[in-house]
Motif scaffolding. Structure first.
Motif, PDB file in Angstrom:
ATOM      1  N   LEU A  91       6.083 -29.933 -12.105  1.00 30.39           N
ATOM      2  CA  LEU A  91       4.716 -30.019 -11.575  1.00 30.39           C
ATOM      3  C   LEU A  91       4.586 -29.256 -10.264  1.00 30.39           C
ATOM      4  O   LEU A  91       3.586 -28.573 -10.032  1.00 30.39           O
TER       5      LEU A  91
ATOM      6  N   THR B  86      -0.309 -30.241 -19.416  1.00 32.55           N
ATOM      7  CA  THR B  86       0.904 -30.854 -19.944  1.00 32.55           C
ATOM      8  C   THR B  86       0.545 -31.528 -21.257  1.00 32.55           C
ATOM      9  O   THR B  86      -0.615 -31.831 -21.512  1.00 32.55           O
TER      10      THR B  86
ATOM     11  N   LEU C  90      -5.047 -30.576 -12.912  1.00 36.36           N
ATOM     12  CA  LEU C  90      -4.111 -31.030 -13.937  1.00 36.36           C
ATOM     13  C   LEU C  90      -4.873 -31.616 -15.129  1.00 36.36           C
ATOM     14  O   LEU C  90      -5.764 -32.454 -14.951  1.00 36.36           O
TER      15      LEU C  90
END
Ligand code: AMP
Ligand code: MG
Length: 410
Positions: free
Chosen positions: A240, A252, A297
């Motif tokens: 990360l 992810t 993210l």
């Protein structure tokens, strides 16, 4: 920002939050026109001149002065010259005169109308045109396509074939586009092996990284593949950190289901601000969204179909907004008869894989019998999602359902 995983959102709520959170990257590139294909325009392209630049002929025929045509019968005119595309007739079309004219040729002074050659009877340097002409027929006016100073292509538009041609028609050799989005991605899981490696007992080959490679390639992003990361806190944290140091967004897959999320959550809480969502959808219930350092993210679920559902329904438009696309594409839902029974409990929004096809001349959609979130073959064989909203229950054959075609999604 670390809401408990029990926080449960509808598709609409989650989309709203994602799209409100992200803003376009600010970097720009100035590129030769052809290299800008697929990129997003960073500034309006303004017409520096009228397009077309002159009044011109839309057909091959005869340029005439409408006011001197006989409204009730034929008119016999003297042909005084020829106007070619790229080689104008420099004289003036007077009363009783015509100029032979080709498509795209500048309309000569004095003429305001073109009579198509199929309607005209030419003999020597005379031409006879029939009654029934209309003023301005078969001509294209200067600035009819674009007037000087008008925005030809607005900032935020993705440059496709039409835009390349349009920008070229204005004479621009270079365009200013947003810099490419950098997206890093990795798979998580002790059971995941990369292609080229032997499979240890209990392992499966990675598919999500290849699917994501395909999805991100069609997005036009610069792709940073960080491989497979084991379910170990230090590995995950290192991946990360690396991703956040180089990318605008990190994707992810795996590791966000209820059982695993706590461990991931603890790392993410240290590196950034991340929300864990339980989405009211199927497949693809768990998802994480937030920031790690300066990077966005998108923590997608692990199951291969769930990856594609959560990417297309959530990550894609957020990434497009991040890349600078404005407005975001409309994603029309077709309403179409379903050929089979579908069992569904009201509550979650379901994305079933199916095929829209014509049966005996009537369009309908057939859901596949295999709808497991691990059955990636269903995505390969489908051409649409059948979208069953939260409140919908069972579907009977012949019922109308909503369908989202894959066109523009994958
Ligand atoms: P997880 O969310 O990590 O529990 O994963 C859910 C399911 O998806 C498990 O069956 C995983 O083995 C599978 N899965 C996770 N990541 C991948 C991947 N990269 N490729 C294929 N299957 C995966
Ligand atoms: Mg896992």
């Amino acid at each position: 920002m670390n809401a408990p995983i029990s926080a449960s959102l509808t598709t609409a709520q989650a989309r709203r939050q994602l799209l409100e959170a992200v803003a376009p990257v600010t970097g720009r590139d100035v590129l030769p026109l052809r290299e800008a294909l697929g990129r997003i325009l960073a500034a309006d392209v303004v017409a520096p001149h009228d397009v077309p630049a002159h009044d011109n002929s839309a057909m091959d025929g005869y340029a005439v002065r409408f006011d001197c045509l006989n409204p009730d019968g034929e008119t016999d005119l003297s042909v005084v010259g020829t106007a070619f595309a790229g080689n104008a007739f420099s004289g003036i079309v007077g009363a009783g005169q015509a100029v032979r004219i080709m498509t795209g040729a500048v309309l000569p002074a004095g003429a305001d109308t073109v009579v198509v050659q199929e309607l005209a009877r030419a003999a020597g340097n005379r031409v006879v045109v029939p009654a029934g002409q209309k003023r301005g027929n078969n001509t294209r006016r200067a600035g009819e396509d674009l007037a000087r100073g008008q925005v030809a292509v607005a900032a935020g538009k993705r440059i496709g074939a039409a835009e390349l041609g349009l920008i070229g028609s204005l004479g621009f050799a270079e365009v200013t586009v947003r810099r490419r989005l950098k997206v890093a991605f990795f798979s998580t899981g002790d059971e995941i092996a990369s292609i080229g490696q032997p499979l240890a007992p209990g392992q499966i080959y990675d598919s999500n990284r290849y699917t994501l490679y395909g999805l991100l390639s069609s997005l036009g992003a610069e792709i940073i593949d960080l491989g497979v990361v084991r379910d170990r806190p230090e590995d995950l944290e290192a991946a990360l950190r690396e991703a956040a140091g180089t990318a605008d967004a990190i994707i992810t897959s795996g590791g966000v289901s209820v059982g695993e999320a706590d461990f991931v959550r603890e790392i993410l809480a240290r590196l950034g601000e991340v929300k864990f969502w339980k989405l009211e959808i199927k497949p693809g219930r768990p998802m994480a969204f937030g920031k790690v350092g300066d990077a966005w993210l998108f923590g997608l679920p692990g199951n291969p179909v769930a990856v594609m559902v959560s990417y297309t329904q959530f990550a894609l438009d957020a990434l497009l907004r991040l890349a600078g696309l404005d407005p975001l594409p409309e994603r029309p839902l077709l309403r179409i008869a379903c050929s089979e029974t579908i069992k569904k409990q009201p509550g979650r929004r379901e994305f079933l894989r199916g095929r829209v096809a014509q049966v005996d001349g009537v369009w309908q959609v057939k859901p596949f019998s295999y709808q497991g979130s691990g059955v990636l073959r269903s995505m390969s064989e489908a051409n649409c999602f059948i979208v069953l909203p939260e409140e919908t229950g069972n579907v009977a054959p012949g019922d109308t359902v909503e369908v989202q075609l894959f066109e523009g999604l994958l």
